[in-house]
Design a protein around this motif. Structure first.
Motif, PDB file in Angstrom:
ATOM      1  N   PRO A 150      64.061  34.241  45.253  1.00 13.48           N
ATOM      2  CA  PRO A 150      63.822  35.520  45.944  1.00 13.48           C
ATOM      3  C   PRO A 150      64.895  36.568  45.634  1.00 13.48           C
ATOM      4  CG  PRO A 150      63.398  33.705  47.425  1.00 13.48           C
ATOM      5  CD  PRO A 150      64.004  33.104  46.183  1.00 13.48           C
ATOM      6  N   LEU A 175      66.734  36.874  42.866  1.00 16.77           N
ATOM      7  CA  LEU A 175      66.549  37.375  41.502  1.00 16.77           C
ATOM      8  C   LEU A 175      65.303  38.255  41.415  1.00 16.77           C
ATOM      9  CD1 LEU A 175      67.482  34.115  39.569  1.00 16.77           C
ATOM     10  CD2 LEU A 175      68.816  36.223  39.652  1.00 16.77           C
ATOM     11  N   ARG A 176      64.252  37.909  42.141  1.00 14.30           N
ATOM     12  CA  ARG A 176      63.029  38.725  42.099  1.00 14.30           C
ATOM     13  C   ARG A 176      63.253  40.086  42.753  1.00 14.30           C
ATOM     14  NH1 ARG A 176      60.397  33.557  43.399  1.00 14.30           N
ATOM     15  NH2 ARG A 176      60.153  34.188  45.568  1.00 14.30           N
ATOM     16  N   ASN A 177      64.177  40.150  43.721  1.00  9.71           N
ATOM     17  CA  ASN A 177      64.515  41.457  44.313  1.00  9.71           C
ATOM     18  C   ASN A 177      65.257  42.338  43.315  1.00  9.71           C
ATOM     19  OD1 ASN A 177      63.430  41.146  46.859  1.00  9.71           O
ATOM     20  ND2 ASN A 177      65.300  40.289  47.753  1.00  9.71           N
TER      21      ASN A 177
END
Lengths: 329, 174
Positions: free
Chosen positions: A99, A101-103
């Motif tokens: 989560p 890294l995806r942000n």
């Protein structure tokens, strides 16, 4: 990390004119800074593109969706237009990374991730991708995670992205801006097979910046599924992943899209297999035959023969789940 | 990493002035371009709650909140935080009153050595802000970016499960 100059342009034109062979654009930085900490990439100049107006997700006149290059992976996966019309893409993005890294990670940056081949990451050993002509220790070394399709004697690395596997299946179009103007690249042509130049992952020139990724209208929302197989239940790169999308008319397949991750230097598609599927019944037997056809070309290495069997089962399961209306239904 | 390289007499690299909100305080700071947010926090601002576990975005021990969203401070350049609103574990409590997520971690004994705990708590607050975890399985999946080598996962999960409603009621303050 090496010292470098830093600049933050305010528009795309300025950004591409600042760029050079020794510079890198930075947005999320999740892969670039990691590579810099390992001294695998030593840019003299980082061009921070996070001030550019590339954060929109909007519908196009032709019924598709245009995704700004700076839209974060998390915002894209959870965008209502993507969740509803391109669930395959949402699933693929949420199957990748963490989560945090995806942000951080951007849409454009996801396309430019470099391989996680452990020889590429180890500066003490040769690697044709890192130092062209130095050799490939993976080919005869530990190659459990490496390619089974489309590799060359020079490189057996795989592309790490999940998002790109879905974008390949959805036939996305990459919009880029260079000093001499803008152009579009169809997704199948964006990434390269290694051939004799594995140092080049994609077709971008040094001065070119990804500005947007366009999704065509066909989202296969009814019948699609992204299946990822990895060594642990979450937060690991794919050993094999499959993006399967079908357009069904009763039991008959009108159109099929099939893209594989974790098996090649780029998201792997086989147009002949997709065309063979068209007009046939969406049955287990059909899917098994398609998987066998696709994997006829597989050339496993010493430690990754298991991927051929794994890919076969994953293709059949992903197509079956897609035909049933995706995993959620 | 944040230091000027050895032997460099007068570095040709300029520092950059950034302004940001850090745990509710406005700060103006001069940073070198290659200083990560994690090094800025730990080495220059003495905020050592955020931990340097792997320094590669793999362990989550450096997780902080940037504009309410959880990010890895080790993979963030400080110079790129100009204008950001940052919250570290040091900024979660309201004076002596712990954040509901901190309370729940204590109640559920959601740590052993404690090294990953600041990152776990910041990540869990980010999870609450996202509003995407509605059951135990979703909590587990959406906390996968935070490793705990002691293996306190079951207690961490229980703490988060209990604290999520209170965090949502707090309404994305962080």
């Amino acid at each position: 990390m090496n010292p470098f100059q830093y600049s933050k342009p305010a528009d795309v034109h300025e950004a591409v004119h600042l760029s050079s062979a020794a510079s890198r654009f930075i947005a999320g930085g999740t892969n670039l800074l990691d590579l810099m900490k390992e001294n695998l990439t030593r840019p003299e100049h980082l061009i921070d593109i996070t001030g550019l107006p590339l954060r929109e997700v909007k519908e196009t006149a032709s019924g598709g969706v245009m995704i700004g290059a700076l839209v974060s992976n998390a915002d894209l996966a959870w965008h209502p237009l993507i969740e509803q019309r391109y669930p395959l893409l949402s699933q693929a993005i949420l199957a990748g990374a963490s989560p945090q890294l995806r942000n951080m990670a951007s849409t454009g940056g996801n396309l430019l991730q470099r391989t996680r081949c452990y020889y590429f990451y180890d500066a003490s050993v040769p690697c044709n991708k890192r130092e062209p002509g130095s050799g490939c220790p993976a080919r005869d070394g530990l190659n459990r995670i490496h390619a089974i399709l489309g590799a060359s004697t020079h490189c057996v690395a795989t592309h790490p992205s999940d998002m790109c596997v879905a974008l390949a299946a959805l036939e996305a179009i990459v919009h880029v801006q260079g000093r001499d103007g803008a152009r579009t690249i169809v997704f199948a042509d964006f990434h390269r097979l290694p051939g004799d130049a594995p140092e080049r992952d994609n077709q971008l020139a040094d001065d070119e910046l990804i500005t947007a990724v366009e999704l065509p209208a066909a989202g296969f929302a009814e019948y699609s599924h992204y299946l990822k197989i990895r060594d642990r239940a979450s937060y690991a790169f794919a050993l094999v992943s499959v993006a399967a999308a079908l357009d069904l008319s009763g039991p008959a397949i009108r159109e099929a899209r099939l893209a594989l991750g974790g098996v090649a230097h780029k998201p792997w598609r086989d147009n002949a297999v997709e065309q063979w599927l068209e007009g046939r019944a969406a049955t287990h037997e059909t899917f098994c035959a398609a998987a066998d056809m696709l994997l006829q070309k597989a050339e496993p290495l010493e430690h990754n023969a298991f991927k051929v069997k794994l890919a076969r089962e994953a293709i059949v399961r992903a197509l079956s789940d897609a035909a049933r209306g995706g995993q959620a239904r | 990493m944040s230091a000027i390289p050895n032997g460099a007499a007068a570095p040709p690299f300029a520092t950059h002035s950034i302004r940001l909100s850090l745990n509710g305080q406005d700060r103006q700071l001069d940073v070198l371009p290659w200083t990560t947010l994690l090094d800025l926090l730990r080495e220059q601002l003495d905020l050592v709650g955020s931990k340097k576990g792997c320094d590669h975005g793999q362990c989550g021990a450096c997780t902080v909140l940037r504009d309410g969203k959880r990010v890895n401070a080790c993979l963030t350049l400080a110079v790129m935080c100009d204008g950001a609103e940052l919250t570290t574990v040091e900024g979660l409590a309201d004076g002596d009153v712990l954040h509901p997520m901190q309370q729940a971690f204590i109640k559920h004994d959601a740590f052993q050595c404690g090294y990953c705990t600041p990152g776990q708590i910041c990540s869990a607050v980010g999870l609450a802000n996202e509003g995407r975890a509605h059951d135990t399985a979703q909590i587990q999946e959406l906390m996968s970016g935070n490793l705990c080598r002691c293996g306190a996962y079951s207690n961490i999960r229980d703490a988060i499960e209990e604290a999520l409603p209170a965090c949502r009621a707090k309404g994305g303050e962080q």
